[in-house]
Design a protein around this motif. Structure first.
Motif, PDB file in Angstrom:
ATOM      1  N   CYS A 177       0.814  -1.238   0.107  1.00 48.92           N
ATOM      2  CA  CYS A 177      -0.011  -0.088  -0.199  1.00 48.92           C
ATOM      3  C   CYS A 177       0.907   1.258  -0.134  1.00 48.92           C
ATOM      4  N   ASP A 181      -2.989   5.388   1.141  1.00 51.21           N
ATOM      5  CA  ASP A 181      -4.221   4.409   0.963  1.00 51.21           C
ATOM      6  C   ASP A 181      -4.856   4.244   2.316  1.00 51.21           C
ATOM      7  N   CYS A 212      -5.532   1.186   2.972  1.00 52.12           N
ATOM      8  CA  CYS A 212      -4.870  -0.043   3.481  1.00 52.12           C
ATOM      9  C   CYS A 212      -5.701  -0.831   4.536  1.00 52.12           C
ATOM     10  N   GLU A 248      -7.746   0.157  -5.156  1.00 56.78           N
ATOM     11  CA  GLU A 248      -7.233   1.518  -5.362  1.00 56.78           C
ATOM     12  C   GLU A 248      -7.082   2.626  -4.457  1.00 56.78           C
ATOM     13  N   GLY A 249      -6.749   2.243  -3.294  1.00 61.83           N
ATOM     14  CA  GLY A 249      -6.457   3.159  -2.052  1.00 61.83           C
ATOM     15  C   GLY A 249      -7.815   3.017  -1.075  1.00 61.83           C
TER      16      GLY A 249
END
Length: 233
Positions: free
Chosen positions: A117, A121, A123, A157-158
């Motif tokens: 990550c 992010d 994460c 995507e984050g």
């Protein structure tokens, strides 16, 4: 220098570089027989001769070897030298497969997510997604977990990682058990794993080739060739 065509300068090999350190020998069971004798001599005497040199050098290193093969069986079949096997077996550590130590899974997931990550992010693995991982047998062991999480981070995507970012075979509530082969040690062929991963990613991006190639970390032309081979291009 001069040991073979193109050798324009002296370079330190692994034995020389690992002097007073540690040399990790991964997949030791795959070491060719002709090299097993050479390694045995290094382990016994701490001496080696570099390629192209006539001078003996010494090395003082700690050696750690790893394998997922049954070494005793290889020795019985004369595929691995008995003397080298017992020389390496000074201190033996058996690490059970991931399916037998699920208590380690949260720590492993956290470690891989921190590696994959970006700082900005979220994460975070959502609870339901973690439960799907906990219920899976991981026939591919740690490497399979790492691949699953790397793909999930890319697809999220984050954002936090939900069930939708996991492979198709983990998204159904009953799929985790179904995905485990009859033989828990069985591993799918690499081309099958690759095809499944590519097609799963391709479908999740709405068949967007550019985004799929970016998530997979491959060139667009490479993706097109593979899709064509799968009959989709």
């Amino acid at each position: 220098k001069g040991a073979f065509t193109g050798a324009s300068q002296d370079r330190a090999g692994y034995l020389e570089y690992a002097n007073r350190g540690t040399l990790f020998l991964d997949e030791i069971s795959l070491l060719p027989m002709e090299l097993q004798g050479k390694l045995l001599r290094v382990l016994q005497d701490g001496q080696f001769m570099k390629l192209g040199s006539s001078r003996t050098q010494g090395t003082n290193a700690r050696y750690i070897a790893a394998t997922n093969a049954d070494m005793q069986k290889l020795v019985t079949k004369n595929l691995f030298r008995k003397d080298l096997f017992y020389r390496l077996r000074g201190a033996w550590l058996h690490l059970p497969p991931l399916r037998q130590r699920k208590e380690d899974l949260p720590l492993l997931v956290d470690t891989f997510l921190k590696a994959f990550c970006r700082p900005e992010d979220v994460c975070r693995m959502e609870e339901e997604a973690m439960q799907r991982l906990m219920g899976y047998a991981f026939p591919g062991n740690i490497r399979e977990l790492k691949s699953i999480l790397q793909s999930a981070v890319n697809l999220a995507e984050g954002r936090s990682i939900g069930v939708g970012a996991l492979p198709d075979y983990l998204q159904s509530r009953n799929s985790a058990g179904d995905a485990v082969p009859d033989d828990p040690d069985a591993v799918a062929p690499l081309n099958v794993v690759e095809k499944t991963h590519i097609l799963n990613t391709y479908r999740r991006t709405g068949e967007n080739k550019a985004q799929t190639a970016r998530l997979l970390g491959i060139g667009l032309n490479t993706l097109r060739r593979k899709l064509s081979a799968y009959g989709l291009e």
